[in-house]
Design a protein around this motif. Structure first.
Motif, PDB file in Angstrom:
ATOM      1  N   LEU A 296       0.850  -1.207  -0.072  1.00 11.79           N
ATOM      2  CA  LEU A 296      -0.183  -0.076  -0.077  1.00 11.79           C
ATOM      3  C   LEU A 296       0.966   1.372  -0.077  1.00 11.79           C
ATOM      4  O   LEU A 296       0.485   2.169  -0.437  1.00 11.79           O
ATOM      5  CB  LEU A 296      -0.846   0.037   1.162  1.00 11.79           C
ATOM      6  CG  LEU A 296      -1.940  -1.150   0.952  1.00 11.79           C
ATOM      7  CD1 LEU A 296      -2.778  -0.866   2.408  1.00 11.79           C
ATOM      8  CD2 LEU A 296      -2.814  -1.079  -0.123  1.00 11.79           C
ATOM      9  N   LYS A 297       1.977   1.106   0.709  1.00 11.43           N
ATOM     10  CA  LYS A 297       2.980   2.355   0.478  1.00 11.43           C
ATOM     11  C   LYS A 297       3.644   2.495  -0.906  1.00 11.43           C
ATOM     12  O   LYS A 297       4.636   3.168  -0.997  1.00 11.43           O
ATOM     13  CB  LYS A 297       3.935   2.215   1.493  1.00 11.43           C
ATOM     14  CG  LYS A 297       3.338   2.321   2.984  1.00 11.43           C
ATOM     15  CD  LYS A 297       4.211   2.145   4.162  1.00 11.43           C
ATOM     16  CE  LYS A 297       3.445   2.196   5.266  1.00 11.43           C
ATOM     17  NZ  LYS A 297       4.509   2.017   6.536  1.00 11.43           N
ATOM     18  N   GLY A 298       3.564   1.404  -1.547  1.00 10.64           N
ATOM     19  CA  GLY A 298       4.368   1.527  -2.996  1.00 10.64           C
ATOM     20  C   GLY A 298       5.540   0.801  -2.884  1.00 10.64           C
ATOM     21  O   GLY A 298       6.541   0.933  -4.017  1.00 10.64           O
ATOM     22  N   ARG A 299       5.734   0.048  -1.893  1.00 15.60           N
ATOM     23  CA  ARG A 299       7.114  -0.405  -1.872  1.00 15.60           C
ATOM     24  C   ARG A 299       7.101  -1.819  -2.333  1.00 15.60           C
ATOM     25  O   ARG A 299       8.263  -2.685  -2.451  1.00 15.60           O
ATOM     26  CB  ARG A 299       7.601  -0.295  -0.154  1.00 15.60           C
ATOM     27  CG  ARG A 299       7.993   0.945   0.328  1.00 15.60           C
ATOM     28  CD  ARG A 299       8.189   0.846   1.693  1.00 15.60           C
ATOM     29  NE  ARG A 299       8.198   2.279   2.331  1.00 15.60           N
ATOM     30  CZ  ARG A 299       8.245   2.680   3.389  1.00 15.60           C
ATOM     31  NH1 ARG A 299       8.114   1.712   4.265  1.00 15.60           N
ATOM     32  NH2 ARG A 299       8.258   4.015   3.924  1.00 15.60           N
ATOM     33  N   LEU A 300       6.198  -2.417  -2.481  1.00 16.14           N
ATOM     34  CA  LEU A 300       5.938  -3.715  -3.292  1.00 16.14           C
ATOM     35  C   LEU A 300       5.456  -3.440  -4.592  1.00 16.14           C
ATOM     36  O   LEU A 300       4.797  -2.668  -4.960  1.00 16.14           O
ATOM     37  CB  LEU A 300       4.907  -4.472  -2.318  1.00 16.14           C
ATOM     38  CG  LEU A 300       5.211  -4.602  -0.883  1.00 16.14           C
ATOM     39  CD1 LEU A 300       4.286  -5.247  -0.229  1.00 16.14           C
ATOM     40  CD2 LEU A 300       6.594  -5.037  -0.542  1.00 16.14           C
ATOM     41  N   ALA A 591       4.072   8.640  -5.832  1.00 16.99           N
ATOM     42  CA  ALA A 591       3.663  10.021  -5.440  1.00 16.99           C
ATOM     43  C   ALA A 591       2.269   9.995  -5.249  1.00 16.99           C
ATOM     44  O   ALA A 591       1.692  11.108  -4.436  1.00 16.99           O
ATOM     45  CB  ALA A 591       4.110  10.989  -6.526  1.00 16.99           C
ATOM     46  N   LYS A 592       1.259   9.149  -5.705  1.00 18.64           N
ATOM     47  CA  LYS A 592       0.035   9.184  -5.379  1.00 18.64           C
ATOM     48  C   LYS A 592      -0.496   8.589  -4.225  1.00 18.64           C
ATOM     49  O   LYS A 592      -1.625   8.828  -3.715  1.00 18.64           O
ATOM     50  CB  LYS A 592      -0.764   8.594  -6.815  1.00 18.64           C
ATOM     51  CG  LYS A 592      -0.656   9.180  -8.091  1.00 18.64           C
ATOM     52  CD  LYS A 592      -1.148   8.413  -9.087  1.00 18.64           C
ATOM     53  CE  LYS A 592      -1.218   9.031 -10.425  1.00 18.64           C
ATOM     54  NZ  LYS A 592      -1.859   8.080 -11.598  1.00 18.64           N
ATOM     55  N   LEU A 593       0.498   7.691  -3.796  1.00 23.68           N
ATOM     56  CA  LEU A 593       0.035   6.932  -2.497  1.00 23.68           C
ATOM     57  C   LEU A 593      -0.065   7.557  -1.291  1.00 23.68           C
ATOM     58  O   LEU A 593       0.750   8.595  -1.018  1.00 23.68           O
ATOM     59  CB  LEU A 593       0.995   5.872  -2.862  1.00 23.68           C
ATOM     60  CG  LEU A 593       0.940   4.621  -3.805  1.00 23.68           C
ATOM     61  CD1 LEU A 593       2.005   3.453  -3.656  1.00 23.68           C
ATOM     62  CD2 LEU A 593      -0.570   4.110  -4.141  1.00 23.68           C
TER      63      LEU A 593
END
Length: 593
Positions: A296-300, A591-593
């Protein structure tokens, strides 16, 4: 393919495949994760979904499944073309590609990988029979399939350990290298599944230099193949790192696909050279929640949806608008997978002739409630040993030995244990330590308590579980099978007596009636006559209470829009090689997360 740690892209059971963060997640890099340690990367030993996520990226086979076509279709891989097959269907002649190189490794002279030869396939196939490897893959050629194989197997078993390497150089009648680029396989009888088998990891080639360098038993954590990626590092309990193989031949992204592939836009990379990414970083990640939060944080890059987060991600069976607005996408797929209650027939309590005990246990489980509680409804109650997406599925109106508490109590009494009196506490082994697996076991535990049966839950690592399974040291456990290839025979063979542990028959079930039916089924191609025999064989097994069928999973997998060409398939080995990462889109998407 495979013992399921969970369903490789299937449910959130003990060992789910998740994408996971990595400190080197910038650039054209995939960051993914495994649900547990890899038991072995050796193609002779790997037979589970965890290992099979990684090893096909390094080791290749003669054939593979077309990435963009459904139903699955075999195409050449290391083979130059599809084989020439004799009229009697007992001789297969296969040309292999020229110029294919093993990856550079210190096992080779000067550290430079040499060209693949036909003899490397023969060597890889014959080492399946080394007793010290205890390979679960010997079945691919045994039991009267390949000329001379059974005799060679016996000879290998009778040969002292110090002399086996020399025996690996000896010929097998039905396996021949006609020249450096031509293989010939001679069968004793038609074997309709042969080409499917040659697309499995067990059929990978092996360079003698590699086993000479690392030892026959030294490949569990160090493998060298011809594939698009090379192993950089494997740290049990931590990570598996791969990098692009710089000497990989020219393999191109498929130039055609089915209507769904075209609609989804994943044919746009047609004709481009594989692989696209420079590296793949897998982290060994046994719990679901941390991976989900990182996604959900964009790290995956990708994830499955844990049951506890399902409502936060899905509304009316579709992705919630707020997630879609962030560039997250959803794929839903019913997979060629079965889950079932399994019993070890060698066990003194649940095994043998105690079929009424097994039937009573099966009747105690509410399938619909189980699917809703642990799958958020993402599954279909299983009524056949064959998944609905595989030809040969029997569409029964209800589960044999299905949920019925009162009937379960009567059947338990018939077994000699009224209200559970006199029955020792059963041992239920888990495939891993994930919270979801423990919760499911507790549900089964409570369900059995309702009819008077006591059960202890035994937690294992996945490799430890596999060791117990392959040595026949389980009593009662959850069975799960992901198709090796899209044919009903690959599910029916799980109860064939000749495949007992360490083979795929973890039930250690032996019934001459079932075995005779299986032998007929195994040499037939799909047809109504074959379907009738499958139904008959299933009924024999169900009458014996061998399996308590549970469900077929429907998977919901999500991914960020910067991941390209995403079409996961649990049967297509090596599908990760087709993925790409749009680096600029990844920066913008985060950047959207």
């Amino acid at each position: 393919m495979r013992r399921i740690s969970n369903l490789v892209l299937s449910l959130g059971l003990a060992l789910t495949l998740f994408s996971c963060t990595n400190s080197s997640d910038d650039g054209r890099v995939l960051n993914m994760a495994l649900g547990d340690d890899i038991k072995s990367m050796d193609p002779a030993q790997n037979y589970d979904t965890v290992g099979n996520t990684v090893t096909p990226l390094i080791n290749e086979t003669l054939f593979q499944y077309h990435y963009l076509k459904r139903p699955l279709t075999l195409v050449p891989h290391l083979a130059e073309a599809m084989p020439e097959i004799s009229k009697d269907k007992k001789t297969y002649t296969i040309k292999i590609k020229k110029g294919v190189l093993f990856a550079d490794d210190k096992a080779f002279e000067g550290g430079k990988g040499r060209e693949l030869k036909a003899a490397d396939f023969l060597y890889g196939w014959k080492r399946l029979l080394l007793p010290e490897l205890a390979s679960p893959g010997t079945w691919i050629f045994d039991d009267g399939k390949v000329a001379g194989w059974d005799d060679y197997r016996k000879k290998m078993g009778d040969t002292p350990a110090g002399d086996r390497e020399a025996l690996l150089q000896a010929p097998v009648e039905g396996l021949t290298a006609l020249d450096d680029y031509t293989l010939q396989i001679k069968l004793l009888r038609p074997y309709p599944q042969l080409l499917n088998v040659l697309a499995m990891g067990f059929a990978s080639p092996m360079a003698k230099e590699v086993t000479a360098k690392y030892g026959q038993q030294g490949l569990s954590q160090h493998i060298v193949g011809t594939g698009p990626f090379m192993l950089v590092d494997y740290v049990a309990g931590s990570k598996v790192d791969l990098k692009k193989n710089p000497t990989y031949r020219e393999e191109l992204y498929p130039s055609d696909g089915d209507a769904e592939a075209i609609k989804d836009g994943i044919t746009a990379a047609a004709g481009q050279k594989l692989p696209f990414v420079d590296a793949i970083h897998f982290q060994i990640h046994k719990q679901e929640q941390p991976a989900w939060l990182q996604f959900l944080k964009g790290r995956l890059d990708t994830a499955l949806i844990p049951k506890d987060n399902f409502d936060a991600a899905i509304l009316n069976k579709e992705l919630r608008p707020e997630l879609a607005a962030k560039g997250i996408k959803l794929i839903k797929d019913e997979e060629p997978v079965i889950w079932y209650l399994n019993f070890n027939m060698k066990d003194k309590i649940v095994g043998g002739n105690n079929k009424d005990l097994r039937r009573a246990i099966s009747m105690a489980i509410n399938r619909e409630e189980f699917i809703e509680k642990f799958r958020n409804g993402r599954g279909v109650v299983a009524t056949s040993m064959i998944p609905r997406v595989i030809a040969g599925h029997t569409n029964r109106t209800e589960v044999v030995n299905g949920f019925n508490v009162e009937e379960a109590k009567k059947t338990l009494a018939k077994a000699g244990y009224p209200e559970g009196k006199g029955l020792p506490t059963l041992q239920f082994d888990l495939r891993g330590s994930a919270t979801s697996a423990k919760q499911q076991a507790e549900y089964i535990q409570n369900s059995l308590a309702a009819i008077g049966v006591k059960m202890d839950i035994i937690v294992n690592t996945f490799p430890a579980y596999l060791r117990k399974e392959q040595t026949g040291n389980l009593q009662f456990f959850l069975g799960g099978w992901n198709a090796d290839y899209p044919d009903a025979e690959n599910f029916m063979f799980l109860l064939a007596g000749k495949n007992a542990a360490p083979g795929p028959n973890a039930s250690n079930y032996v019934n001459p009636v079932y075995d005779k039916l299986f032998e007929q089924i195994s040499v037939m191609t799909p047809s109504p006559a074959r379907d009738a025999l499958i139904k008959q064989a299933e009924q024999v097994a169900f009458d014996d209470g061998i399996w308590g069928m549970l469900f077929y999973p429907v998977e919901y997998s999500i991914y960020h829009s910067w991941v390209k060409n995403y079409r996961p398939d649990s049967t297509t080995s090596g599908w990760i090689k087709y993925l790409d990462v749009d680096v600029e889109a990844k920066k913008a998407g985060r950047a959207k997360l």
